[in-house]
Write an enzyme that holds these catalytic residues in place. Sequence first.
Site, mmCIF file in Angstrom:
data_model
loop_
_atom_site.group_PDB
_atom_site.id
_atom_site.type_symbol
_atom_site.label_atom_id
_atom_site.label_comp_id
_atom_site.label_asym_id
_atom_site.label_seq_id
_atom_site.Cartn_x
_atom_site.Cartn_y
_atom_site.Cartn_z
ATOM 1 N N ARG A 52 -10.870 -1.298 10.098
ATOM 2 C CA ARG A 52 -10.224 -0.078 10.574
ATOM 3 C C ARG A 52 -10.694 0.222 11.992
ATOM 4 N NH1 ARG A 52 -10.248 3.800 5.262
ATOM 5 N NH2 ARG A 52 -11.970 2.493 4.593
ATOM 6 N N VAL A 53 -9.929 1.063 12.672
ATOM 7 C CA VAL A 53 -10.115 1.189 14.108
ATOM 8 C C VAL A 53 -11.490 1.764 14.489
ATOM 9 C CG1 VAL A 53 -8.941 3.449 14.356
ATOM 10 C CG2 VAL A 53 -8.946 1.827 16.241
ATOM 11 N N TYR B 167 0.844 -1.202 0.000
ATOM 12 C CA TYR B 167 0.000 0.000 0.000
ATOM 13 C C TYR B 167 0.878 1.251 0.000
ATOM 14 C CZ TYR B 167 -3.718 3.176 1.679
ATOM 15 O OH TYR B 167 -4.623 4.206 1.820
ATOM 16 N N SER C 7 -14.447 1.759 12.848
ATOM 17 C CA SER C 7 -15.555 0.823 12.617
ATOM 18 C C SER C 7 -15.461 -0.372 13.571
ATOM 19 C CB SER C 7 -15.581 0.373 11.150
ATOM 20 O OG SER C 7 -14.291 0.088 10.687
ATOM 21 N N ASN C 8 -14.251 -0.892 13.771
ATOM 22 C CA ASN C 8 -14.093 -2.008 14.713
ATOM 23 C C ASN C 8 -14.592 -1.641 16.105
ATOM 24 O OD1 ASN C 8 -12.953 -3.775 12.945
ATOM 25 N ND2 ASN C 8 -11.007 -4.004 14.025
ATOM 26 N N PRO D 193 2.408 2.487 12.405
ATOM 27 C CA PRO D 193 2.984 3.781 12.786
ATOM 28 C C PRO D 193 2.628 4.171 14.223
ATOM 29 C CG PRO D 193 1.995 3.902 10.608
ATOM 30 C CD PRO D 193 1.591 2.576 11.186
ATOM 31 N N ARG E 49 0.662 9.883 14.359
ATOM 32 C CA ARG E 49 0.281 10.471 13.075
ATOM 33 C C ARG E 49 -0.580 11.698 13.319
ATOM 34 N NH1 ARG E 49 -2.625 6.453 9.523
ATOM 35 N NH2 ARG E 49 -0.631 5.512 9.037
HETATM 36 P P1 NAD Z 1 -12.711 1.865 0.468
HETATM 37 O O1 NAD Z 1 -12.033 0.550 0.551
HETATM 38 O O2 NAD Z 1 -14.021 2.035 1.141
HETATM 39 O O3 NAD Z 1 -12.895 2.304 -1.048
HETATM 40 C C1 NAD Z 1 -12.039 1.931 -2.088
HETATM 41 C C2 NAD Z 1 -12.892 1.649 -3.313
HETATM 42 O O4 NAD Z 1 -12.032 1.277 -4.403
HETATM 43 C C3 NAD Z 1 -13.854 0.463 -3.101
HETATM 44 O O5 NAD Z 1 -15.121 0.804 -3.590
HETATM 45 C C4 NAD Z 1 -13.213 -0.669 -3.903
HETATM 46 O O6 NAD Z 1 -14.151 -1.623 -4.331
HETATM 47 C C5 NAD Z 1 -12.571 0.099 -5.031
HETATM 48 N N1 NAD Z 1 -11.442 -0.605 -5.659
HETATM 49 C C6 NAD Z 1 -10.416 -1.248 -5.040
HETATM 50 N N2 NAD Z 1 -9.579 -1.770 -5.958
HETATM 51 C C7 NAD Z 1 -10.087 -1.439 -7.174
HETATM 52 C C8 NAD Z 1 -9.675 -1.695 -8.512
HETATM 53 N N3 NAD Z 1 -8.552 -2.397 -8.777
HETATM 54 N N4 NAD Z 1 -10.436 -1.230 -9.529
HETATM 55 C C9 NAD Z 1 -11.584 -0.523 -9.270
HETATM 56 N N5 NAD Z 1 -12.018 -0.258 -8.027
HETATM 57 C C10 NAD Z 1 -11.277 -0.703 -6.995
HETATM 58 O O7 NAD Z 1 -11.655 2.949 0.999
HETATM 59 P P2 NAD Z 1 -11.817 4.514 1.235
HETATM 60 O O8 NAD Z 1 -11.584 4.773 2.650
HETATM 61 O O9 NAD Z 1 -13.041 5.030 0.588
HETATM 62 O O10 NAD Z 1 -10.540 5.050 0.445
HETATM 63 C C11 NAD Z 1 -10.614 5.663 -0.817
HETATM 64 C C12 NAD Z 1 -9.236 6.145 -1.232
HETATM 65 O O11 NAD Z 1 -8.736 7.071 -0.275
HETATM 66 C C13 NAD Z 1 -8.216 5.016 -1.331
HETATM 67 O O12 NAD Z 1 -7.400 5.253 -2.445
HETATM 68 C C14 NAD Z 1 -7.427 5.157 -0.055
HETATM 69 O O13 NAD Z 1 -6.100 4.700 -0.211
HETATM 70 C C15 NAD Z 1 -7.471 6.649 0.187
HETATM 71 N N6 NAD Z 1 -7.308 6.963 1.623
HETATM 72 C C16 NAD Z 1 -8.343 6.788 2.512
HETATM 73 C C17 NAD Z 1 -8.148 7.064 3.841
HETATM 74 C C18 NAD Z 1 -9.249 6.922 4.855
HETATM 75 O O14 NAD Z 1 -9.014 7.160 6.038
HETATM 76 N N7 NAD Z 1 -10.455 6.592 4.484
HETATM 77 C C19 NAD Z 1 -6.896 7.504 4.301
HETATM 78 C C20 NAD Z 1 -5.869 7.636 3.381
HETATM 79 C C21 NAD Z 1 -6.085 7.383 2.044
HETATM 80 N N1 UDP Z 2 -6.257 -0.678 15.793
HETATM 81 C C1 UDP Z 2 -6.594 -1.211 17.021
HETATM 82 N N2 UDP Z 2 -7.650 -2.078 17.074
HETATM 83 C C2 UDP Z 2 -8.395 -2.410 15.985
HETATM 84 C C3 UDP Z 2 -8.060 -1.834 14.734
HETATM 85 C C4 UDP Z 2 -6.964 -0.983 14.675
HETATM 86 O O1 UDP Z 2 -5.955 -0.941 18.044
HETATM 87 O O2 UDP Z 2 -9.347 -3.188 16.129
HETATM 88 C C5 UDP Z 2 -5.115 0.270 15.734
HETATM 89 C C6 UDP Z 2 -4.081 -0.034 14.664
HETATM 90 O O3 UDP Z 2 -3.113 -0.936 15.148
HETATM 91 C C7 UDP Z 2 -3.515 1.356 14.392
HETATM 92 C C8 UDP Z 2 -4.704 2.286 14.617
HETATM 93 O O4 UDP Z 2 -5.636 1.552 15.396
HETATM 94 O O5 UDP Z 2 -2.516 1.657 15.338
HETATM 95 C C9 UDP Z 2 -5.373 2.733 13.326
HETATM 96 O O6 UDP Z 2 -5.632 1.584 12.557
HETATM 97 P P1 UDP Z 2 -6.424 1.603 11.188
HETATM 98 O O7 UDP Z 2 -6.408 0.214 10.657
HETATM 99 O O8 UDP Z 2 -7.733 2.261 11.364
HETATM 100 O O9 UDP Z 2 -5.580 2.562 10.228
HETATM 101 P P2 UDP Z 2 -4.045 2.896 9.993
HETATM 102 O O10 UDP Z 2 -3.938 4.312 10.434
HETATM 103 O O11 UDP Z 2 -3.161 2.006 10.798
HETATM 104 O O12 UDP Z 2 -3.859 2.694 8.535
#
Ligand code: NAD
Ligand code: UDP
Length: 315
Positions: free
Chosen positions: A190-191, A149, A193-194, A278, A281
């Site tokens: 993710r943290v 990633y 939702s969990n 990490p 952050r």
């Molecule tokens: P998400 O997993 O809910 O959404 C990602 C979407 O991309 C999904 O609908 C999935 O089906 C689609 N997808 C995955 N692989 C694909 C492919 N090969 N072709 C077409 N579609 C594909 O995640 P999100 O939280 O909505 O994240 C969206 C973007 O934002 C991602 O690029 C993620 O890296 C970035 N991002 C999100 C966060 C966050 O906290 N939500 C933080 C940093 C970066």
């Molecule tokens: N984490 C946790 N319990 C969980 C899920 C995640 O303690 O059930 C921690 C995880 O180890 C990280 C932080 O929460 O330190 C955020 O995790 P997340 O997967 O949401 O995103 P990240 O910022 O690590 O990509």
Amino acid sequence: MDNYHRKRILITGGAGFLGSHLSERLLKEGNEILCLDNFFTGTKENIAHLMDDHNFELIRHDVEFPIHLEVDEIYNLACPASPPHYQHNPIHTNKTSVLGAINMLGLAKRNNAKIMQASTSEVYGDPHVHPQTEDYWGNVNPIGIRSCYDEGKRCAETLFFDYHRQHNLKIKVARIFNTYGPNMHPNDGRVVSNFILQALRGEDITIYGDGSQSRSFCYVDELIDGFIRLMASGDDFTGPVNLGNPVEFTIKELAEKVIEMTNSKSKLTLKPLPQDDPKQRQPDITLAKKELSWEPKIKLEEGLKSTIKYFEKFL
Ligand code: NAD
Ligand code: UDP
């Protein structure tokens, strides 16, 4: 808006958490939306309420493969974002980021379209600079379990800037920090939702490590506002720009807040810390404030309220 002035906007990953909110917002603003997704982590439920709108079109497609479309703007969001999902098939994750960027940049070039990349705070890795500024190059393990990633996203940024320098393409790069809200996948891992689901179900709250690691959480509506401001910014502003809420919490503090807000009887339980997790952050958002006049205002308690309400339907 008439058809001539209406923008046609492609959102890759449009059925995901962020993509579904962005689709809804841009549709409301009178644009035509092409929502492209392979439904790996996104769901049709996230966009079901948009399907009847004649300005909304859904395309099942994997960004690993080229596609020809006519568009004015592209938001490239396709990529699984939660560690368990992106580690499920790491090679595919890397291909999604790198080949997806190449295909979408090629599409933008053919259309002379503006393109925004959803990059991530993960490009900073386990940072030695705190809070993180955009000029920090990061501390990323190239061969660990998060690398598919982190390095995929870093390579995508490189491609964006090479297309900009070589082909004069109009690019925007957003470095997104942890964002939460309705439409997160319930099994996302993710943290936020969990913890909410565990608290609502009265299950143990799984803290990885001792819970002293920190994150800064941004409510989804404010992040989407940042995306739109970034896309609308002048062509000379490319980013990368940090988008996130700078108020930092430890994971233990988040767990306690969720327990309190759900009136839950759940107890905290400690689990092993995943590799390369990490330790801290927090975004420095000076640049976003200056260039986009953007600054999140929604407090964690407020954002958690609507997120908890959303997750109640999964009980
Ligand atoms: P998400 O997993 O809910 O959404 C990602 C979407 O991309 C999904 O609908 C999935 O089906 C689609 N997808 C995955 N692989 C694909 C492919 N090969 N072709 C077409 N579609 C594909 O995640 P999100 O939280 O909505 O994240 C969206 C973007 O934002 C991602 O690029 C993620 O890296 C970035 N991002 C999100 C966060 C966050 O906290 N939500 C933080 C940093 C970066
Ligand atoms: N984490 C946790 N319990 C969980 C899920 C995640 O303690 O059930 C921690 C995880 O180890 C990280 C932080 O929460 O330190 C955020 O995790 P997340 O997967 O949401 O995103 P990240 O910022 O690590 O990509």
